[in-house]
Design an enzyme around this catalytic site. Structure first.
Site, PDB file in Angstrom:
ATOM      1  N   LYS A 114       0.822  -1.612   0.157  1.00 17.14           N
ATOM      2  CA  LYS A 114       0.185  -0.364  -0.285  1.00 17.14           C
ATOM      3  C   LYS A 114       1.341   1.129  -0.307  1.00 17.14           C
ATOM      4  O   LYS A 114       0.528   2.070   0.182  1.00 17.14           O
ATOM      5  CB  LYS A 114      -0.683  -0.166   1.598  1.00 17.14           C
ATOM      6  CG  LYS A 114      -1.868  -1.211   0.923  1.00 17.14           C
ATOM      7  CD  LYS A 114      -3.134  -0.816   2.433  1.00 17.14           C
ATOM      8  CE  LYS A 114      -4.506  -1.469   1.712  1.00 17.14           C
ATOM      9  NZ  LYS A 114      -5.903  -1.347   3.217  1.00 17.14           N
ATOM     10  N   LYS A 196      -4.094 -11.667  -6.736  1.00 16.04           N
ATOM     11  CA  LYS A 196      -5.189 -11.732  -6.037  1.00 16.04           C
ATOM     12  C   LYS A 196      -5.949 -10.646  -6.359  1.00 16.04           C
ATOM     13  O   LYS A 196      -5.774  -9.914  -6.761  1.00 16.04           O
ATOM     14  CB  LYS A 196      -5.318 -11.430  -4.283  1.00 16.04           C
ATOM     15  CG  LYS A 196      -5.136 -10.572  -4.161  1.00 16.04           C
ATOM     16  CD  LYS A 196      -5.535  -9.840  -2.218  1.00 16.04           C
ATOM     17  CE  LYS A 196      -5.283  -9.103  -1.814  1.00 16.04           C
ATOM     18  NZ  LYS A 196      -5.822  -8.555  -0.784  1.00 16.04           N
ATOM     19  N   LYS A 199     -10.071  -5.374  -4.830  1.00 19.02           N
ATOM     20  CA  LYS A 199     -11.383  -4.939  -4.824  1.00 19.02           C
ATOM     21  C   LYS A 199     -10.861  -3.063  -5.825  1.00 19.02           C
ATOM     22  O   LYS A 199     -11.391  -2.383  -6.187  1.00 19.02           O
ATOM     23  CB  LYS A 199     -12.206  -3.793  -3.297  1.00 19.02           C
ATOM     24  CG  LYS A 199     -12.585  -4.669  -3.051  1.00 19.02           C
ATOM     25  CD  LYS A 199     -12.634  -3.919  -1.852  1.00 19.02           C
ATOM     26  CE  LYS A 199     -12.331  -4.675  -0.139  1.00 19.02           C
ATOM     27  NZ  LYS A 199     -13.062  -4.680   1.070  1.00 19.02           N
TER      28      LYS A 199
HETATM   29  P1  TYM Z   1     -10.318  -6.702   3.298  1.00 20.83           P
HETATM   30  O1  TYM Z   1     -11.861  -5.752   2.895  1.00 20.83           O
HETATM   31  O2  TYM Z   1      -9.662  -6.185   2.291  1.00 20.83           O
HETATM   32  O3  TYM Z   1     -10.836  -8.060   2.558  1.00 20.83           O
HETATM   33  C1  TYM Z   1     -12.374  -8.716   3.816  1.00 20.83           C
HETATM   34  C2  TYM Z   1     -11.967 -10.245   3.428  1.00 20.83           C
HETATM   35  O4  TYM Z   1     -12.295 -10.808   2.118  1.00 20.83           O
HETATM   36  C3  TYM Z   1     -10.696 -11.691   1.518  1.00 20.83           C
HETATM   37  N1  TYM Z   1      -9.777 -11.289   0.525  1.00 20.83           N
HETATM   38  C4  TYM Z   1     -10.305 -12.230  -0.113  1.00 20.83           C
HETATM   39  N2  TYM Z   1     -10.863 -13.779   0.133  1.00 20.83           N
HETATM   40  C5  TYM Z   1      -9.890 -14.420  -1.161  1.00 20.83           C
HETATM   41  N3  TYM Z   1     -10.087 -13.957  -2.487  1.00 20.83           N
HETATM   42  C6  TYM Z   1      -9.496 -12.947  -2.492  1.00 20.83           C
HETATM   43  N4  TYM Z   1      -8.723 -12.413  -3.971  1.00 20.83           N
HETATM   44  C7  TYM Z   1     -10.252 -12.207  -1.615  1.00 20.83           C
HETATM   45  N5  TYM Z   1      -9.636 -10.414  -1.502  1.00 20.83           N
HETATM   46  C8  TYM Z   1      -9.942 -10.348  -0.015  1.00 20.83           C
HETATM   47  C9  TYM Z   1     -10.013 -11.086   3.081  1.00 20.83           C
HETATM   48  O5  TYM Z   1      -9.525 -12.283   3.495  1.00 20.83           O
HETATM   49  C10 TYM Z   1     -10.783 -10.415   4.193  1.00 20.83           C
HETATM   50  O6  TYM Z   1     -10.837 -11.480   4.971  1.00 20.83           O
HETATM   51  N6  TYM Z   1      -8.445  -6.071   7.206  1.00 20.83           N
HETATM   52  C11 TYM Z   1      -9.017  -6.584   6.976  1.00 20.83           C
HETATM   53  C12 TYM Z   1     -10.393  -6.857   7.664  1.00 20.83           C
HETATM   54  C13 TYM Z   1     -10.867  -6.339   9.404  1.00 20.83           C
HETATM   55  C14 TYM Z   1     -10.440  -7.299  10.260  1.00 20.83           C
HETATM   56  C15 TYM Z   1     -10.128  -7.334  11.395  1.00 20.83           C
HETATM   57  C16 TYM Z   1     -10.517  -8.907   9.143  1.00 20.83           C
HETATM   58  C17 TYM Z   1     -10.439  -5.093  10.215  1.00 20.83           C
HETATM   59  N7  TYM Z   1     -10.179  -5.658  11.254  1.00 20.83           N
HETATM   60  C18 TYM Z   1     -10.819  -8.798  12.160  1.00 20.83           C
HETATM   61  C19 TYM Z   1     -10.824  -9.942   9.768  1.00 20.83           C
HETATM   62  C20 TYM Z   1     -10.770  -9.367  12.183  1.00 20.83           C
HETATM   63  C21 TYM Z   1      -9.644  -6.267   4.905  1.00 20.83           C
HETATM   64  O7  TYM Z   1      -8.572  -5.647   5.180  1.00 20.83           O
HETATM   65  O8  TYM Z   1      -9.678  -6.705   4.522  1.00 20.83           O
END
Ligand code: TYM
Length: 332
Positions: A114, A196, A199
């Site tokens: 990032k 991967k 978004k």
């Molecule tokens: P975020 O918002 O980037 O993504 C949300 C969830 O989606 C999963 N994910 C994927 N899984 C499979 N293939 C992909 N291409 C893919 N892209 C995203 C991510 O692994 C995630 O599970 N930091 C975290 C949010 C968060 C969080 C937490 C998660 C904040 N506090 C506490 C667990 C526990 C995040 O940015 O996810």
């Protein structure tokens, strides 16, 4: 409810969610909500580590809640809430910061990525992001954290921080474990299966957004990159494109990889890609319709969030006051 183990996860309300988020996160939560005491949050405090449009952030917060419910997450069974509604997240984050080393944060892969993508805004929040995530999880004494592969490193650091605090000041936090699915923990980009699905991908043709309409979904799948040869076989090393499509199909059609392989035995790439596209579009259409319906009822969504925040505050408050006591904060 009391004797169930606690499970915690969250998604950031940023950009458009992709089927990666659906497969890697929400889809798993559906089964888990029956057996665990679940907290699913909308991580808007994490979201602002990258500059957001305030009106859009507000709208996407509600849209994500509507999506959770539209996908089948039951607000009667799970605690659904917005992270910023529970002040304990920021408060515990501050304490945990004093148990985290700068070097550890600088080494985080996502921070490095990032920082490259947002070179004009490498703010402290971006670096502190994993500590806030640790605070999220530890506040609820969560045993399990279902996430996609890309969050593995953040989960490891949350475990390290918990153990460090426990060792220094007697056991306080449950040390959480990640729950990673065998299929779908990493859905890759349709145009570049070595990356991967994200978004914020540069090429929108590589990502299927949960808001994409049927024609767009099918068009993107038809254009998906495949591999040399003509066999439809799961082999991520030599057939990353086809394997990615098989993973997507397997999750959306609720079939095993082996079942999917035999179903497409002898089928050409073109027909295979069309079938995957149609399956995904069929699955997403009712979710999209339900999400739109829910979004029209803001009052209901606000009620869910209010109830969620109250419940989350109670649990989080209990942990925070334990932490404050242990750390030596004078309490009145
Ligand atoms: P975020 O918002 O980037 O993504 C949300 C969830 O989606 C999963 N994910 C994927 N899984 C499979 N293939 C992909 N291409 C893919 N892209 C995203 C991510 O692994 C995630 O599970 N930091 C975290 C949010 C968060 C969080 C937490 C998660 C904040 N506090 C506490 C667990 C526990 C995040 O940015 O996810």
């Amino acid at each position: 409810m009391e004797d169930k183990k606690v499970l915690y996860s969250a998604i950031q309300p940023t950009n458009n969610l992709t089927i990666g988020n659906y497969v890697g996160a929400i889809k798993n939560w559906l089964n888990l909500q029956e057996n665990y005491d679940c907290y699913f949050s909308i991580a808007n405090m994490h979201a602002i580590t990258v500059r957001q449009n305030p009106a859009e952030l507000r709208q996407k917060t509600l849209a994500l809640l509507a999506l959770y419910i539209a996908c089948g997450i039951d607000p009667e069974k799970c605690c659904l809430y917005v992270q910023s509604h529970v002040p304990a997240h920021a408060e515990l984050c501050w304490v945990l910061n004093t148990f985290t080393y700068v070097g550890e944060m600088e080494r985080m892969t996502q921070f490095k990525d990032k920082s490259l993508r947002h070179a004009e805004n490498i703010n402290m929040g971006l670096m502190d992001y994993p500590v806030l995530m640790a605070a999220d999880i530890l506040l609820y004494q969560a045993q399990y954290v279902p996430v996609g592969e890309d969050q593995r490193q953040h989960l490891e650091i949350a475990r390290d921080i918990a153990q460090r605090f426990n060792n220094a000041l007697t056991p306080t936090f449950t040390v959480p474990e990640g729950l990673f699915m065998k299929v779908g923990a990493k859905i890759n980009d349709l145009q570049d299966p070595s990356k991967k699905m994200s978004k914020s991908a540069e090429n929108p043709n590589g990502s299927i957004f949960l808001t994409d309409d049927r024609d767009t979904i099918i068009r993107k799948f038809k254009r998906a990159v495949t591999d040399s040869g003509s066999e439809i076989k799961y082999d991520p090393m030599s057939k990353p494109g086809v394997s990615n499509l098989l993973s997507i199909y397997s999750v959306f059609a609720d079939k095993s990889i082996a079942e999917a392989e035999s179903e497409f035995n002898g089928v050409g790439y073109g027909d295979f890609k069309l079938a995957v596209g149609e399956t995904v579009a069929d699955r997403l259409a009712p979710v999209q319709a339900e999400q739109a319906k829910l979004l029209a009822d803001k009052e209901y969504l606000n009620t869910v969030l209010k109830k969620g925040a109250e419940r989350a505050m109670k649990t989080a408050g209990r942990t925070l006051s334990k932490v404050y006591k242990k750390i030596g904060f004078y309490q009145i």
